[in-house]
Motif scaffolding. Sequence first.
Motif, PDB file in Angstrom:
ATOM      1  N   HIS A  23       0.814  -1.206   0.000  1.00 52.35           N
ATOM      2  CA  HIS A  23       0.000   0.000   0.000  1.00 52.35           C
ATOM      3  C   HIS A  23       0.854   1.266   0.000  1.00 52.35           C
ATOM      4  CE1 HIS A  23      -3.791  -2.068   0.374  1.00 52.35           C
ATOM      5  NE2 HIS A  23      -3.305  -2.789   1.348  1.00 52.35           N
ATOM      6  N   GLU A  25      -2.584   5.530   1.464  1.00 52.85           N
ATOM      7  CA  GLU A  25      -3.580   4.526   1.782  1.00 52.85           C
ATOM      8  C   GLU A  25      -4.670   5.116   2.684  1.00 52.85           C
ATOM      9  OE1 GLU A  25      -3.772   0.164   4.017  1.00 52.85           O
ATOM     10  OE2 GLU A  25      -1.937   1.346   3.987  1.00 52.85           O
ATOM     11  N   TRP A  27      -5.116  -4.340   4.939  1.00 52.08           N
ATOM     12  CA  TRP A  27      -5.723  -3.012   5.063  1.00 52.08           C
ATOM     13  C   TRP A  27      -6.515  -2.905   6.361  1.00 52.08           C
ATOM     14  CZ3 TRP A  27     -11.028  -1.692   4.977  1.00 52.08           C
ATOM     15  CH2 TRP A  27     -11.270  -0.305   5.010  1.00 52.08           C
ATOM     16  N   LYS A  86     -11.840  -4.775  -1.865  1.00 57.18           N
ATOM     17  CA  LYS A  86     -10.491  -5.337  -1.932  1.00 57.18           C
ATOM     18  C   LYS A  86     -10.482  -6.861  -1.918  1.00 57.18           C
ATOM     19  CE  LYS A  86      -8.720  -1.339   0.647  1.00 57.18           C
ATOM     20  NZ  LYS A  86      -7.807  -0.779  -0.356  1.00 57.18           N
TER      21      LYS A  86
END
Length: 392
Positions: free
Chosen positions: A12, A16, A66, A116
């Motif tokens: 990332h 992000e 994430w 995602k």
Amino acid sequence: MVSWKQALEQAHSPREVLDMPQIEGRTDAYFLRMRDIVSQFGDCRVTYAVFVRRPVVAAYGLALQWVQNVAHHQGFPVEITEVHPEGTWVGAGDPLFYLTGSLVSLAPLETLLLQKTGAACVAAHNAYQMALALPEVPFLAMDARHCAGGEMQELMAYAAAVGSRAAQQEGAVGFIGNANHATAGFFGQERGLGTMPHAFIGYAGSTLRAAEMYVERFPDEPLTVLVDYFGQEVTDMLEVCRRFPDRAAAGELSVRLDTHGGRFLEGLDPQRSYEVLERHTPGTIRRYRSEKELRYLVGTGVSAAAIWRMREALDEAGFPKVKIVVSSGFGISKCMAMHDASAPIDIVGTGSFLPDRWSETYATADIVSYDGEPRVKIGREFLLQKIQERTG
């Protein structure tokens, strides 16, 4: 050499989405309203089950990273239970993983988490099937130009790498690299791979001159020559081979076939395409074929007949070690057709593992437990069964 773990940790960008104002701007508003109501009436500990409605290969590493990054950044705990490890096959509707934590904290994350997850799992499944269809052939991921921005580019490269690793567990060569630097680490590379686009041939004025210029600028690198610009694939490639016989003899020269689907490779037509396959793979064309399969075998563009014709011409001219790189629409069905025709392919360059039916990529998350009490909406009781099986 970049390790898989390093590539994932570095995936990332600094921009992000981690801060709540950023997340709030991208998530569905009803999740924010639920969060605000739950904040007023009392938070609870919930467990989400995340799944896709079609069979996939689990490729949720970026999604979970994430979530963990957001949780660390915002200071709340989460628990993750992986039902199917990365790279394994997952049936339709079977939970990929369970995510447990505060409803107030997790509710705003659902939209971005699903973004995602689903598409990456479908793309991984496609890459897995393509690699198994041609198990002895290396693949290059050339998807970046077809992606809608940097985030999708990252997800799709990651997915191809996950699917490839799954195929490698079954003996396939799989994806050995990709076409850009930013995501090369997923394939264990420091940099993207590739030599020349069509525009460079146009700039040079001839295929031979383009090859000469490339060698002058990159003298120590293997040379792959794109040969369809002038519609003289065979003629131009043989000219390049004669110009660089030492490279050809050493196996450091390759031809890339990317012939446009609107025409045949130089010297071919329908009848001659049939004749080429009859010479090299008797019987392949005699069995019943769908219209799509026939196009892959003897049609326009980069067909099995075109690949065999190029191999034939190179061998007859005394260049048996020159490799053939193919591109242009090499999805699952085309790879299967090439395997059936025993097409002499040395490398496949493709971005066709990208999902072609976006509605199949929709991931879903359902809460299956509230403060330890199992509960889910009618029709999704199967999710309860899955979590009960895991908890005993």
